[in-house]
Design a protein around this motif. Structure first.
Motif, PDB file in Angstrom:
ATOM      1  N   ASP A  31       7.750  -3.844  14.210  1.00  0.00           N
ATOM      2  CA  ASP A  31       6.880  -3.862  15.374  1.00  0.00           C
ATOM      3  C   ASP A  31       5.424  -3.910  14.891  1.00  0.00           C
ATOM      4  OD1 ASP A  31       5.725  -3.581  17.809  1.00  0.00           O
ATOM      5  OD2 ASP A  31       6.218  -1.440  18.028  1.00  0.00           O
ATOM      6  N   THR A  32       4.950  -5.119  14.641  1.00  0.00           N
ATOM      7  CA  THR A  32       3.580  -5.287  14.158  1.00  0.00           C
ATOM      8  C   THR A  32       3.017  -6.587  14.712  1.00  0.00           C
ATOM      9  OG1 THR A  32       2.186  -5.182  12.179  1.00  0.00           O
ATOM     10  CG2 THR A  32       4.159  -6.539  12.006  1.00  0.00           C
ATOM     11  N   TRP A  36      -3.101  -6.823  14.006  1.00  0.00           N
ATOM     12  CA  TRP A  36      -3.167  -5.466  13.420  1.00  0.00           C
ATOM     13  C   TRP A  36      -3.295  -5.552  11.912  1.00  0.00           C
ATOM     14  CZ3 TRP A  36      -1.401  -2.100   9.864  1.00  0.00           C
ATOM     15  CH2 TRP A  36      -1.666  -0.735  10.048  1.00  0.00           C
ATOM     16  N   ARG A  40      -6.663  -4.277   9.999  1.00  0.00           N
ATOM     17  CA  ARG A  40      -6.530  -3.011   9.259  1.00  0.00           C
ATOM     18  C   ARG A  40      -6.461  -3.183   7.746  1.00  0.00           C
ATOM     19  NH1 ARG A  40      -5.583   1.795  12.362  1.00  0.00           N
ATOM     20  NH2 ARG A  40      -5.770   1.121  14.511  1.00  0.00           N
ATOM     21  N   ALA A 253      -5.915  -3.837  -2.384  1.00  0.00           N
ATOM     22  CA  ALA A 253      -4.986  -3.003  -1.602  1.00  0.00           C
ATOM     23  C   ALA A 253      -5.304  -3.084  -0.117  1.00  0.00           C
ATOM     24  CB  ALA A 253      -5.046  -1.553  -2.061  1.00  0.00           C
TER      25      ALA A 253
HETATM   26  C1  LIG Z   1      -1.743   1.830   5.392  1.00  0.00           C
HETATM   27  C2  LIG Z   1      -3.054   1.624   6.138  1.00  0.00           C
HETATM   28  C3  LIG Z   1      -3.367   0.132   6.224  1.00  0.00           C
HETATM   29  C4  LIG Z   1      -2.908   2.157   7.552  1.00  0.00           C
HETATM   30  O1  LIG Z   1      -4.109   1.955   8.247  1.00  0.00           O
HETATM   31  P1  LIG Z   1      -4.708   3.108   9.185  1.00  0.00           P
HETATM   32  O2  LIG Z   1      -5.904   2.545   9.809  1.00  0.00           O
HETATM   33  O3  LIG Z   1      -4.839   4.347   8.326  1.00  0.00           O
HETATM   34  O4  LIG Z   1      -3.568   3.249  10.235  1.00  0.00           O
HETATM   35  P2  LIG Z   1      -2.808   4.590  10.652  1.00  0.00           P
HETATM   36  O5  LIG Z   1      -1.857   4.983   9.552  1.00  0.00           O
HETATM   37  O6  LIG Z   1      -3.806   5.584  11.135  1.00  0.00           O
HETATM   38  O7  LIG Z   1      -1.986   4.074  11.869  1.00  0.00           O
HETATM   39  C5  LIG Z   1      -2.624   3.793  13.089  1.00  0.00           C
HETATM   40  C6  LIG Z   1      -1.535   3.367  14.044  1.00  0.00           C
HETATM   41  O8  LIG Z   1      -1.024   2.096  13.640  1.00  0.00           O
HETATM   42  C7  LIG Z   1       0.395   2.172  13.502  1.00  0.00           C
HETATM   43  N1  LIG Z   1       0.816   1.257  12.467  1.00  0.00           N
HETATM   44  C8  LIG Z   1       1.035   1.511  11.144  1.00  0.00           C
HETATM   45  N2  LIG Z   1       1.412   0.386  10.523  1.00  0.00           N
HETATM   46  C9  LIG Z   1       1.423  -0.590  11.455  1.00  0.00           C
HETATM   47  C10 LIG Z   1       1.718  -1.961  11.444  1.00  0.00           C
HETATM   48  N3  LIG Z   1       2.086  -2.604  10.314  1.00  0.00           N
HETATM   49  N4  LIG Z   1       1.604  -2.670  12.577  1.00  0.00           N
HETATM   50  C11 LIG Z   1       1.239  -2.076  13.729  1.00  0.00           C
HETATM   51  N5  LIG Z   1       0.944  -0.767  13.822  1.00  0.00           N
HETATM   52  C12 LIG Z   1       1.041  -0.045  12.697  1.00  0.00           C
HETATM   53  C13 LIG Z   1       0.698   3.605  13.203  1.00  0.00           C
HETATM   54  O9  LIG Z   1       2.021   3.928  13.561  1.00  0.00           O
HETATM   55  C14 LIG Z   1      -0.318   4.320  14.068  1.00  0.00           C
HETATM   56  O10 LIG Z   1       0.149   4.363  15.381  1.00  0.00           O
HETATM   57  P3  LIG Z   1      -0.117   5.651  16.297  1.00  0.00           P
HETATM   58  O11 LIG Z   1      -1.612   5.724  16.421  1.00  0.00           O
HETATM   59  O12 LIG Z   1       0.589   5.295  17.552  1.00  0.00           O
HETATM   60  O13 LIG Z   1       0.469   6.798  15.533  1.00  0.00           O
HETATM   61  C15 LIG Z   1      -4.215   2.376   5.427  1.00  0.00           C
HETATM   62  O14 LIG Z   1      -4.042   3.761   5.571  1.00  0.00           O
HETATM   63  C16 LIG Z   1      -4.310   2.041   3.975  1.00  0.00           C
HETATM   64  O15 LIG Z   1      -4.598   0.930   3.595  1.00  0.00           O
HETATM   65  N6  LIG Z   1      -4.112   3.048   3.091  1.00  0.00           N
HETATM   66  C17 LIG Z   1      -4.154   2.847   1.682  1.00  0.00           C
HETATM   67  C18 LIG Z   1      -2.821   2.313   1.259  1.00  0.00           C
HETATM   68  C19 LIG Z   1      -2.854   1.686  -0.085  1.00  0.00           C
HETATM   69  O16 LIG Z   1      -3.807   1.093  -0.479  1.00  0.00           O
HETATM   70  N7  LIG Z   1      -1.735   1.820  -0.785  1.00  0.00           N
HETATM   71  C20 LIG Z   1      -1.541   1.235  -2.039  1.00  0.00           C
HETATM   72  C21 LIG Z   1      -2.339   1.943  -3.046  1.00  0.00           C
HETATM   73  S1  LIG Z   1      -2.486   0.989  -4.448  1.00  0.00           S
END
Ligand SMILES: CC(C)(COP(=O)(O)OP(=O)(O)OC[C@H]1O[C@@H](n2cnc3c(N)ncnc32)[C@H](O)[C@@H]1OP(=O)(O)O)[C@@H](O)C(=O)NCCC(=O)NCCS
Length: 326
Positions: A31-32, A36, A40, A253
Motif C-alpha cells: 500500500d504505497t 509518497w 519521502r 539512502a
Molecule cells: C524510512 C523513511 C523513508 C520513512 O519516512 P518518514 O518520513 O520517517 O515516514 P514515517 O516512518 O514517519 O511514516 C509516515 C507514514 O507513512 C507510512 N509509510 C511508511 N512507508 C510507506 C510507504 N512506502 N508508502 C506509503 N506510506 C508509508 C507510515 O506507515 C506512516 O503512516 P502513519 O502516519 O499512518 O503511521 C525514513 O524514516 C528514512 O529514510 N529513514 C532512514 C532509513 C535509511 O536510510 N535506512 C538505510 C540506512 S543505510
C-alpha cells in the motif's frame, strides 16, 4: 597529522542489473504510491537482480570494468576486498568467487560487512594494506542483492532498497588524505536481519520472517547527524577545507538525508552526486556506483578534492577525503 598519502584510486567500475522496478510497479506489492516514495525518499526506481544473478556475479562485472578503467590485468591484483551484507555464500566468500571469475590468481580474498558503510571500510582497509611492501594493487568491491533479503510485504523497507555493484582499483600513490570510521553497536537493533540463517542455530524453528527489519526514524536521526560529522572529521584529518571540496559522494539512502547534510554543512547540493532516483539504496555498493558514475561523467578531474561518506546498519559510519589522481 594529515592523511596517509599512500593510496590512490586508479580505476572505477559499476554494474546495475537490467531489470528495473518502478515505484508504480511497487504499488502492486504494498500500500504505497509513487508520490509518497518520491517525496519521502527521492527514489523513482531500483534495479533488481534475477534468479541467475547473485552478489558475486554483479561484483564481477563491476570489477572487470574497474580493471579495464585502471588499465591493469587481473593477475596484477594482490588483494580483493568485497564489502557486502548479502554474501554470495558464507563459504566460499564472495571475494573468492569473484577472484575465480576474474582469473585474479595472485589475489588474497576477504569479505567484510559494515552494511552501507562497507565500501568506505573497504577503502580504509585497502589504504592500510597498501603500506605493505608486497601489496601493490587492491580491488575494493561493494556488491549487494538486497532484493533477495527484502520483505516485499513491508512498505517501510521494500520501497527503499535496490541491487547493484561498484568497484575501485587502488594502487600506491598520493590520493587518499584522510579517513574516519566508527560504529555505535548499541543501536544495532535499528536495522537488522533478525533470525537470518547466518545467525547460527538460534534461528532454527523461528517463525519470524528472515528479512530486513528497520526502525526508519532512528536510522534517519543517526544519519542526518553522522553524515556531516564524519565528512568534516575526514576532511579535517586530511588537513583539507570543506569550502574547497569539489564533489561529495554520499551514501544514497534518502534524498532528505543528503539535503539535510547540504544545509548543515552549508555546501550547495550541486556538489553532492545524487543517483538515488535511479538506484534506490544499494547499501555497500551505493558509494562505489555513484563514484564510478561521477568519474565517467567527465566532471571529476585530476587535482579535484572530494569526500565519500557512508552510514548504515550496525550502526556504522565512515568517510574518506581524497584528491583525485587517476
Ligand atoms: C524510512 C523513511 C523513508 C520513512 O519516512 P518518514 O518520513 O520517517 O515516514 P514515517 O516512518 O514517519 O511514516 C509516515 C507514514 O507513512 C507510512 N509509510 C511508511 N512507508 C510507506 C510507504 N512506502 N508508502 C506509503 N506510506 C508509508 C507510515 O506507515 C506512516 O503512516 P502513519 O502516519 O499512518 O503511521 C525514513 O524514516 C528514512 O529514510 N529513514 C532512514 C532509513 C535509511 O536510510 N535506512 C538505510 C540506512 S543505510
Amino acid at each position: 597529522m594529515g592523511g596517509s598519502l599512500v593510496a590512490r584510486i586508479i580505476g572505477t567500475g559499476s554494474y546495475l542489473p537490467k531489470r528495473i522496478m518502478t515505484n508504480k510497479e511497487m504499488e502492486a506489492y504494498v500500500d504505497t504510491t509513487d508520490e509518497w516514495i518520491v517525496t519521502r525518499t527521492g527514489i523513482r526506481q531500483r534495479h533488481l537482480s534475477d534468479e541467475t544473478e547473485n552478489t558475486g556475479d554483479l561484483g564481477y562485472v563491476a570489477a572487470e570494468a574497474a580493471l579495464h578503467n585502471a588499465g591493469i590485468s587481473a593477475v596484477e591484483i594482490d588483494y580483493i576486498l568485497v564489502a557486502t551484507t548479502t554474501p554470495h555464500s558464507l563459504v566460499p566468500n564472495t571475494s573468492c568467487y569473484i577472484q575465480d571469475k576474474l582469473g585474479a590468481v595472485n589475489a588474497a580474498c576477504l569479505d567484510l560487512n559494515a552494511a552501507c558503510s562497507g565500501f568506505i571500510y573497504g577503502l580504509e582497509v585497502a589504504d592500510a594494506l597498501l603500506k605493505s611492501d608486497h601489496i601493490h594493487h587492491i580491488l575494493v568491491i561493494g556488491s549487494e542483492v538486497l532484493s533477495k533479503i527484502t520483505d516485499f510485504t513491508d512498505r517501510a523497507t521494500c520501497v527503499l532498497f535496490g541491487d547493484g555493484a561498484g568497484a575501485a582499483v587502488l594502487a600506491k600513490g598520493d590520493g587518499i588524505r584522510g579517513i574516519v570510521s566508527g560504529a555505535d553497536g548499541a543501536k544495532g537493533a535499528c536495522l537488522n536481519t533478525r533470525d537470518f540463517p547466518v545467525n547460527n542455530i538460534v534461528a532454527e524453528g523461528s517463525k519470524e520472517p528472515q528479512l530486513i527489519r528497520m526502525d526508519g526514524k532512528e536510522v534517519y536521526k543517526f544519519a542526518v547527524n553522522i553524515l556531516p560529522e564524519a565528512l568534516k572529521a575526514a576532511v579535517s584529518r586530511g588537513n583539507g577545507n570543506l569550502a574547497q571540496l569539489d564533489h561529495i559522494v554520499p551514501h544514497q539512502a534518502n534524498i532528505r538525508i543528503i539535503e539535510a547534510a547540504s544545509k548543515r554543512l552549508d555546501i550547495s547540493m550541486d556538489k553532492f552526486h545524487v543517483n538515488i532516483q535511479n538506484t534506490g539504496n544499494t547499501s555497500s555498493a551505493s558509494i562505489a556506483i555513484a563514484l564510478d558514475e561521477l568519474s565517467r561523467s567527465g566532471k571529476l578531474v585530476n587535482g579535484q578534492k572530494l569526500a565519500l561518506v557512508g552510514f548504515g546498519g550496525g550502526l556504522t559510519y565512515g568517510a574518506v577525503y581524497l584528491e583525485w589522481n587517476m
